[in-house]
Design a protein around this motif. Structure first.
Motif, short mmCIF file in Angstrom:
data_model
loop_
_atom_site.label_atom_id
_atom_site.label_comp_id
_atom_site.label_asym_id
_atom_site.label_seq_id
_atom_site.Cartn_x
_atom_site.Cartn_y
_atom_site.Cartn_z
N SER A 65 35.10 83.66 32.49
CA SER A 65 33.75 83.33 33.16
C SER A 65 33.24 84.48 33.23
CB SER A 65 33.93 82.74 34.61
OG SER A 65 34.29 84.07 35.34
N GLY A 66 31.65 83.84 33.54
CA GLY A 66 30.75 85.10 33.98
C GLY A 66 31.34 86.05 35.00
N GLU A 67 30.75 87.41 35.09
CA GLU A 67 31.36 88.26 35.94
C GLU A 67 30.66 88.02 37.30
OE1 GLU A 67 31.72 92.37 34.39
OE2 GLU A 67 30.92 92.97 36.38
N ARG A 68 31.78 87.91 38.21
CA ARG A 68 31.27 88.01 39.80
C ARG A 68 32.41 88.57 40.30
NH1 ARG A 68 30.84 81.96 41.88
NH2 ARG A 68 31.35 83.18 43.82
N LEU A 97 27.28 79.18 26.38
CA LEU A 97 26.98 79.66 25.08
C LEU A 97 26.63 80.87 25.06
CD1 LEU A 97 24.62 76.79 23.41
CD2 LEU A 97 27.02 77.26 23.11
N LEU A 98 27.89 82.08 24.73
CA LEU A 98 27.62 83.37 24.66
C LEU A 98 26.46 83.51 23.50
CD1 LEU A 98 31.22 84.05 25.02
CD2 LEU A 98 29.68 84.30 26.92
N TYR A 99 26.74 82.60 22.47
CA TYR A 99 25.78 82.69 21.35
C TYR A 99 25.64 81.65 20.53
CZ TYR A 99 30.58 82.77 20.06
OH TYR A 99 32.11 82.34 19.68
N ILE A 113 28.40 81.19 35.65
CA ILE A 113 27.57 82.06 36.44
C ILE A 113 27.83 83.53 36.32
CG2 ILE A 113 27.22 82.28 38.99
CD1 ILE A 113 27.68 79.29 39.40
N CYS A 114 26.97 84.35 36.13
CA CYS A 114 27.27 85.77 36.01
C CYS A 114 26.08 86.73 36.69
CB CYS A 114 27.05 85.97 34.41
SG CYS A 114 27.73 87.78 33.87
N THR A 115 26.78 87.77 37.21
CA THR A 115 26.00 88.78 37.91
C THR A 115 25.38 89.89 36.97
OG1 THR A 115 27.77 89.76 38.53
CG2 THR A 115 26.91 88.41 39.99
N LYS A 116 25.87 89.92 35.52
CA LYS A 116 25.51 90.87 34.68
C LYS A 116 24.50 90.43 33.71
CE LYS A 116 28.02 94.57 34.55
NZ LYS A 116 29.29 94.53 34.19
N ASN A 117 23.90 91.52 33.17
CA ASN A 117 22.53 90.99 32.23
C ASN A 117 22.76 91.63 30.84
OD1 ASN A 117 20.43 89.63 32.38
ND2 ASN A 117 19.58 90.77 34.27
N CYS A 118 24.09 91.57 30.26
CA CYS A 118 24.05 92.14 29.02
C CYS A 118 23.14 91.58 28.00
CB CYS A 118 25.69 91.96 28.41
SG CYS A 118 26.79 92.33 29.53
N SER A 119 22.37 92.49 27.21
CA SER A 119 21.16 92.22 26.42
C SER A 119 21.48 91.23 25.27
CB SER A 119 20.39 93.43 25.95
OG SER A 119 20.52 94.44 26.83
N TYR A 120 22.72 90.97 24.86
CA TYR A 120 23.24 90.15 23.81
C TYR A 120 23.51 88.74 24.08
CZ TYR A 120 27.05 92.65 25.38
OH TYR A 120 28.03 93.13 26.08
N CYS A 121 23.81 88.38 25.32
CA CYS A 121 24.64 87.44 25.92
C CYS A 121 23.83 86.26 26.42
CB CYS A 121 25.60 87.86 27.00
SG CYS A 121 26.67 86.61 27.67
N GLY A 122 24.18 84.97 25.85
CA GLY A 122 23.58 83.88 26.04
C GLY A 122 23.80 83.34 27.64
N ILE A 123 24.65 83.88 28.38
CA ILE A 123 24.54 83.51 29.84
C ILE A 123 24.44 84.64 30.86
CG2 ILE A 123 26.41 81.62 29.18
CD1 ILE A 123 28.72 83.40 30.45
N ARG A 124 23.54 85.52 30.44
CA ARG A 124 23.62 86.92 31.41
C ARG A 124 22.51 86.10 32.47
NH1 ARG A 124 20.26 85.86 27.68
NH2 ARG A 124 18.27 86.09 27.89
N LYS A 125 22.64 86.88 33.64
CA LYS A 125 22.10 86.50 34.60
C LYS A 125 20.54 86.07 34.42
CE LYS A 125 20.80 88.49 39.13
NZ LYS A 125 20.72 89.82 39.99
FE1 SF4 Z 1 27.97 90.08 30.25
FE2 SF4 Z 1 30.09 88.90 30.22
FE3 SF4 Z 1 28.10 88.20 31.73
FE4 SF4 Z 1 27.96 87.98 29.23
S1 SF4 Z 1 29.23 86.71 30.51
S2 SF4 Z 1 26.37 88.86 30.53
S3 SF4 Z 1 29.10 89.42 28.39
S4 SF4 Z 1 29.24 90.02 31.69
#
Ligand code: SF4
Ligand code: SAH
Length: 366
Positions: A94-97, A299-301, A48-60
């Motif tokens: 983990s994802g960022e919270r 799956l980050l990638y 679970i992640c609150t961020k939206n990094c454009s490359y990442c498979g688990i972005r929000k």
């Molecule tokens: Fe960004 Fe890390 Fe969240 Fe992926 S898991 S969207 S890299 S903050």
């Protein structure tokens, strides 16, 4: 080395030259950090992640990722698995919270892990950007290393791969806060990001020295299906793979006594990727000890290896593979970065000349 020489290494396609560079990097590694490989068992406890990094498979905003959160019991069992099998340390990732519930939960988990492993298991955190107060709470609860990648030291490229509300300056100030708090600080970059040049990567290596890092975790950029970045450019796996190995070697030559991880993303590009990373100058491996049922969801990638490394027999094969490279596993050791202790000594000398008391680390060393 100066920037020109680093660029020369990164841009070279001359097999003999690259071979010699790996050999020199290995010699520096042997002299400065030895040939023991330290394990950091990684527990990916939530996607679970609150961020939206454009490359990442688990972005929000990903609609593909199936969200999960491991229970406290599962996390403690994974930590005990690492401890019983002689891993000196774990990484909680983990994802960022940054909500209160999450911060408090991590704090309690850290205390419990330290208690059930009688203070013997080293703990690294990789939980993204947090306030200085949160970093302090987690440090006091028992974490002693923190990984926060800068992703790229080029602020324009950083802006290109993140949404507008993600801030390069904030990331730098988090790295500073981590250091002030007393952590051994690790950072790193993705290698082969669309638009990234050899000069950018050389600047990354020089940036690591400027901020005086203790550890590095760098890996090749790998596309993630459905991400805004997936279609950005042709992905050439062999190119990113060799570039990542060259980055490890150049970083070892330039920074000498830090810990460098041979990351999972390398293994995603070649079954022998992590061993090749060791040969190019890395000295840390992060075996995945997340329960198997969650691995397909972190799956980050794409094509992330899901090898069942938490079976005893697989631990033996990892050990064999490391032995084949001519190295030993540092079982039951934290394997802290020698650079950190030098940095600490320098700080102590400076502070004692200013007559200020220095706080001791609360962690015991195995
Ligand atoms: Fe960004 Fe890390 Fe969240 Fe992926 S898991 S969207 S890299 S903050
Ligand atoms: N949320 C935390 C930790 C999990 S992400 C954080 O962002 O720090 C850990 C790392 O995974 C990131 O720093 C990033 O470098 C890497 N990563 C994410 N997506 C990736 C991709 N598509 N290819 C390669 N590495 C990726």
């Amino acid at each position: 080395m100066d920037k020109k020489e680093i660029v020369e290494i990164l841009a070279s396609e001359d097999k003999n030259f690259i071979h010699d560079i790996f050999k020199s990097a290995y010699e520096v590694k042997t002299a400065k950090v030895g040939t023991k490989v330290y394990y950091r068992g990684i527990i990916e406890f939530s996607n679970i992640c609150t961020k939206n990094c454009s490359y990442c498979g688990i972005r929000k905003s990903s609609t593909i990722a199936r969200r999960y959160e491991m229970t406290d019991e599962e996390i403690l069992n994974s930590a005990m698995f690492a401890y019983r099998n002689g891993y000196g340390s774990i990484v909680l990732q983990s994802g960022e919270r940054s909500d209160d519930e999450f911060v408090g939960r991590v704090e309690k988990l850290l205390k419990r892990i330290k208690r059930i492993t009688e203070n013997n298991l080293g703990i690294t955190l990789s939980l993204g950007e947090q306030t200085r107060e949160t970093y302090s709470r987690w440090f006091r609860a028992g974490a002693h290393r923190y990984l926060l990648r800068i992703e790229t030291s080029n602020p324009f490229l950083y802006g290109d791969i993140h949404p507008k509300d993600h801030s390069f300056e904030r990331r730098i100030s988090c790295l500073e806060d981590l250091k002030k708090t007393g952590y051994q600080v690790g950072t790193g970059v993705m290698i082969g990001i669309p638009g990234q040049k050899a000069e950018d990567l050389a600047d990354d290596i020089m940036f690591f020295k400027t901020i005086d890092v203790d550890m590095l975790g760098m890996g090749p950029y790998l596309p993630s299906k459905g991400s805004p970045f997936e279609q950005r450019c042709e992905f050439i796996p062999e190119r990113n793979y060799i570039l990542a190995l060259k980055m490890i070697a150049a970083a070892r030559l330039y920074l000498e006594d830090i810990n460098i991880a041979s990351t999972t993303a390398l293994q995603a590009l070649s079954p022998e990727g992590r061993e090749q990373g060791l040969k190019a100058g890395a000295n840390v491996i992060m075996p995945n000890i997340t329960p198997v049922e969650y691995r397909d969801s972190y799956l980050l990638y794409d094509n992330k290896p899901r090898a069942d490394e938490n079976k005893e027999d697989c631990l033996k094969c990892l050990e064999k593979r490391i032995e084949l490279v001519g190295e030993d596993v540092g079982y039951n050791e934290w394997g802290d970065s020698p650079h950190f202790f030098k940095r600490l000594c320098g700080k102590r000398i400076l502070e004692s000349s200013a007559q200020t008391p220095v706080q001791n680390s609360q962690n015991n060393m195995v």
